[in-house]
Design a protein around this motif. Structure first.
Motif, PDB file in Angstrom:
ATOM      1  N   ILE A 103     -59.906  42.057  60.092  1.00  0.00           N
ATOM      2  CA  ILE A 103     -58.672  42.060  59.301  1.00  0.00           C
ATOM      3  C   ILE A 103     -57.515  41.572  60.151  1.00  0.00           C
ATOM      4  CG2 ILE A 103     -56.955  43.554  58.207  1.00  0.00           C
ATOM      5  CD1 ILE A 103     -59.276  45.254  57.157  1.00  0.00           C
ATOM      6  N   ASN A 104     -57.423  42.062  61.372  1.00  0.00           N
ATOM      7  CA  ASN A 104     -56.347  41.667  62.288  1.00  0.00           C
ATOM      8  C   ASN A 104     -56.387  40.168  62.581  1.00  0.00           C
ATOM      9  OD1 ASN A 104     -54.149  42.401  64.190  1.00  0.00           O
ATOM     10  ND2 ASN A 104     -55.638  41.726  65.731  1.00  0.00           N
ATOM     11  N   ILE A 105     -57.596  39.651  62.785  1.00  0.00           N
ATOM     12  CA  ILE A 105     -57.754  38.218  63.057  1.00  0.00           C
ATOM     13  C   ILE A 105     -57.255  37.392  61.883  1.00  0.00           C
ATOM     14  CG2 ILE A 105     -59.467  36.370  63.349  1.00  0.00           C
ATOM     15  CD1 ILE A 105     -61.120  38.410  65.003  1.00  0.00           C
ATOM     16  N   TYR A 106     -57.674  37.740  60.681  1.00  0.00           N
ATOM     17  CA  TYR A 106     -57.281  36.965  59.496  1.00  0.00           C
ATOM     18  C   TYR A 106     -55.797  37.094  59.202  1.00  0.00           C
ATOM     19  CZ  TYR A 106     -61.568  34.921  57.739  1.00  0.00           C
ATOM     20  OH  TYR A 106     -62.673  34.114  57.574  1.00  0.00           O
ATOM     21  N   GLN A 107     -55.238  38.263  59.428  1.00  0.00           N
ATOM     22  CA  GLN A 107     -53.820  38.459  59.153  1.00  0.00           C
ATOM     23  C   GLN A 107     -52.930  37.643  60.080  1.00  0.00           C
ATOM     24  OE1 GLN A 107     -53.675  42.742  59.445  1.00  0.00           O
ATOM     25  NE2 GLN A 107     -53.378  42.983  57.230  1.00  0.00           N
ATOM     26  N   HIS A 108     -53.395  37.396  61.289  1.00  0.00           N
ATOM     27  CA  HIS A 108     -52.545  36.750  62.285  1.00  0.00           C
ATOM     28  C   HIS A 108     -52.916  35.308  62.605  1.00  0.00           C
ATOM     29  CE1 HIS A 108     -51.800  41.083  63.056  1.00  0.00           C
ATOM     30  NE2 HIS A 108     -50.576  40.665  63.318  1.00  0.00           N
ATOM     31  N   THR A 109     -54.107  34.872  62.229  1.00  0.00           N
ATOM     32  CA  THR A 109     -54.511  33.516  62.629  1.00  0.00           C
ATOM     33  C   THR A 109     -54.922  32.624  61.459  1.00  0.00           C
ATOM     34  OG1 THR A 109     -56.831  34.179  62.974  1.00  0.00           O
ATOM     35  CG2 THR A 109     -55.331  34.375  64.856  1.00  0.00           C
ATOM     36  N   HIS A 110     -54.920  33.166  60.235  1.00  0.00           N
ATOM     37  CA  HIS A 110     -55.327  32.355  59.093  1.00  0.00           C
ATOM     38  C   HIS A 110     -54.221  32.293  58.039  1.00  0.00           C
ATOM     39  CE1 HIS A 110     -59.236  33.016  60.923  1.00  0.00           C
ATOM     40  NE2 HIS A 110     -59.801  32.194  60.051  1.00  0.00           N
ATOM     41  N   SER A 111     -54.183  31.165  57.351  1.00  0.00           N
ATOM     42  CA  SER A 111     -53.293  31.034  56.209  1.00  0.00           C
ATOM     43  C   SER A 111     -54.051  31.550  54.994  1.00  0.00           C
ATOM     44  CB  SER A 111     -52.908  29.558  55.998  1.00  0.00           C
ATOM     45  OG  SER A 111     -52.125  29.413  54.844  1.00  0.00           O
ATOM     46  N   ILE A 112     -53.631  32.686  54.446  1.00  0.00           N
ATOM     47  CA  ILE A 112     -54.388  33.327  53.371  1.00  0.00           C
ATOM     48  C   ILE A 112     -53.507  33.541  52.143  1.00  0.00           C
ATOM     49  CG2 ILE A 112     -56.016  34.463  54.895  1.00  0.00           C
ATOM     50  CD1 ILE A 112     -54.399  36.993  54.742  1.00  0.00           C
ATOM     51  N   SER A 113     -54.160  33.713  51.008  1.00  0.00           N
ATOM     52  CA  SER A 113     -53.437  33.894  49.747  1.00  0.00           C
ATOM     53  C   SER A 113     -52.795  35.281  49.691  1.00  0.00           C
ATOM     54  CB  SER A 113     -54.398  33.734  48.572  1.00  0.00           C
ATOM     55  OG  SER A 113     -55.328  34.807  48.560  1.00  0.00           O
ATOM     56  N   THR A 114     -51.847  35.417  48.772  1.00  0.00           N
ATOM     57  CA  THR A 114     -51.195  36.707  48.567  1.00  0.00           C
ATOM     58  C   THR A 114     -52.207  37.763  48.151  1.00  0.00           C
ATOM     59  OG1 THR A 114     -49.167  35.583  47.882  1.00  0.00           O
ATOM     60  CG2 THR A 114     -49.387  37.914  47.287  1.00  0.00           C
ATOM     61  N   ASP A 115     -53.159  37.360  47.309  1.00  0.00           N
ATOM     62  CA  ASP A 115     -54.193  38.283  46.836  1.00  0.00           C
ATOM     63  C   ASP A 115     -55.044  38.806  47.993  1.00  0.00           C
ATOM     64  OD1 ASP A 115     -56.024  39.445  44.701  1.00  0.00           O
ATOM     65  OD2 ASP A 115     -57.403  38.099  45.754  1.00  0.00           O
ATOM     66  N   LEU A 116     -55.475  37.899  48.883  1.00  0.00           N
ATOM     67  CA  LEU A 116     -56.308  38.327  50.011  1.00  0.00           C
ATOM     68  C   LEU A 116     -55.505  39.183  50.977  1.00  0.00           C
ATOM     69  CD1 LEU A 116     -58.965  38.294  51.550  1.00  0.00           C
ATOM     70  CD2 LEU A 116     -58.239  36.165  52.655  1.00  0.00           C
TER      71      LEU A 116
END
Length: 303
Positions: A103-116
């Motif tokens: 979760i930490n990796i995706y929150q800080h290193t990926h461009s993700i949708s509002t839903d995700l």
């Protein structure tokens, strides 16, 4: 000349049957049907989703991870959908720290949708409030030391959560017989299961219910041979603990299929005892003592 397109009638029917079985929670049947339809282009995406969900419901964790990882490469399905399923599976498997790291990796290193992002935030909060992991990793392990932890932590035994793992545990002949019998004793005496399938050390399968279950430690088939052999082995008076341990090890491996002939059971235990003490013995003499035939005794030994 017009091109003739043959409608994949059989595959479409398999897809419909797969959905029907999925809804009735017959996941193994559903998997067979979806696998027959998955190669049809316009059914592929939905079949893969259903297959992932079926394997999650059956706790086929390795298969779930393999499918999702393949789909990250093949890109038949949206990556954010796959990530949610991946994290969901890890949560079922109680890999809480690993989920929080992802979760930490995706929150800080990926461009993700509002839903995700909302999904990840909610999952993160739920896991941070979560108590320490339960018994899942012990059920999934092949190590004796992990299996012992199940017996030491029976207060954490959530039947709904570990039901599938317990069924596989009871039917795995490679699980240590003592651990498996100890868990069986707990669930039967606490009325956790009315009936279970059970496979012993020798891969013999049985159905054990409240009506045919018995406590090994209180059974005459266990207790009387110990008494008879103790009386017949006159050379030492302090060997009853060793006799009991040897017989217990034998019986839990055969459980619930114990030797019903008390004299035969006593002869078997007598031989085991002399072998453990490295004593010389004569098979004919033992058979004569317990009034059994050598063929009866040889069934339990390679001599």
């Amino acid at each position: 000349m017009e091109r003739i397109i043959i409608f994949p009638k059989a595959e479409y029917q398999s897809y419909r049957e797969g959905i029907k079985n999925y809804k009735t929670k017959e996941y193994k049947k559903a998997i067979n049907f979806f696998e027959k339809a998955v190669n049809v282009k316009y059914l592929k995406k939905e079949c893969i989703k259903y297959l992932i969900d079926c394997h999650i419901e059956l706790h086929h964790f390795d298969e779930v991870y393999k499918m999702i990882e393949n789909e990250f490469i093949d890109k038949n399905i949206d990556e954010e959908y796959l990530l949610k399923k991946y994290l969901h599976t890890m949560v079922i498997e109680e890999q809480y720290l690993e989920v929080l790291e992802l979760i930490n990796i995706y929150q800080h290193t990926h461009s993700i949708s509002t839903d995700l992002r909302l999904y990840l935030n909610q999952l993160q909060k739920a896991l941070e409030d979560q108590k320490s992991p339960g018994l899942m990793k012990y059920f999934l392990s092949n190590d004796f030391s992990d299996h012992i932890q199940i017996i030491l932590n029976l207060d954490k035994l959530d039947i709904d959560k570990y039901h599938l793992e317990m069924e596989r545990f009871f039917n795995n002949p490679n699980v240590d017989a003592f651990v498996k019998y100890s868990l069986l004793k707990y669930v039967m005496e606490n009325n956790i299961f009315k009936e279970i399938s059970y496979t012993n050390y020798f891969a013999d399968s049985f159905t054990i219910s409240k009506t045919n279950y018995f406590d090994l430690n209180k059974s005459n088939l266990f207790l009387i041979p110990i008494s008879k052999v103790s009386n017949n082995l006159k050379f030492e008076s302090n060997l009853e603990a060793l006799i009991t341990n040897i017989w217990y090890d034998f019986c839990i491996k055969y459980f619930p299929n114990l030797i019903e002939n008390i004299d035969l059971a006593s002869a078997v235990l007598h031989v085991f005892m002399l072998k453990s003490l490295k004593k010389q013995f004569n098979i004919s003499d033992i058979c004569k003592t317990y009034q059994i035939t050598t063929d009866q005794l040889f069934y339990y030994f390679k001599m």
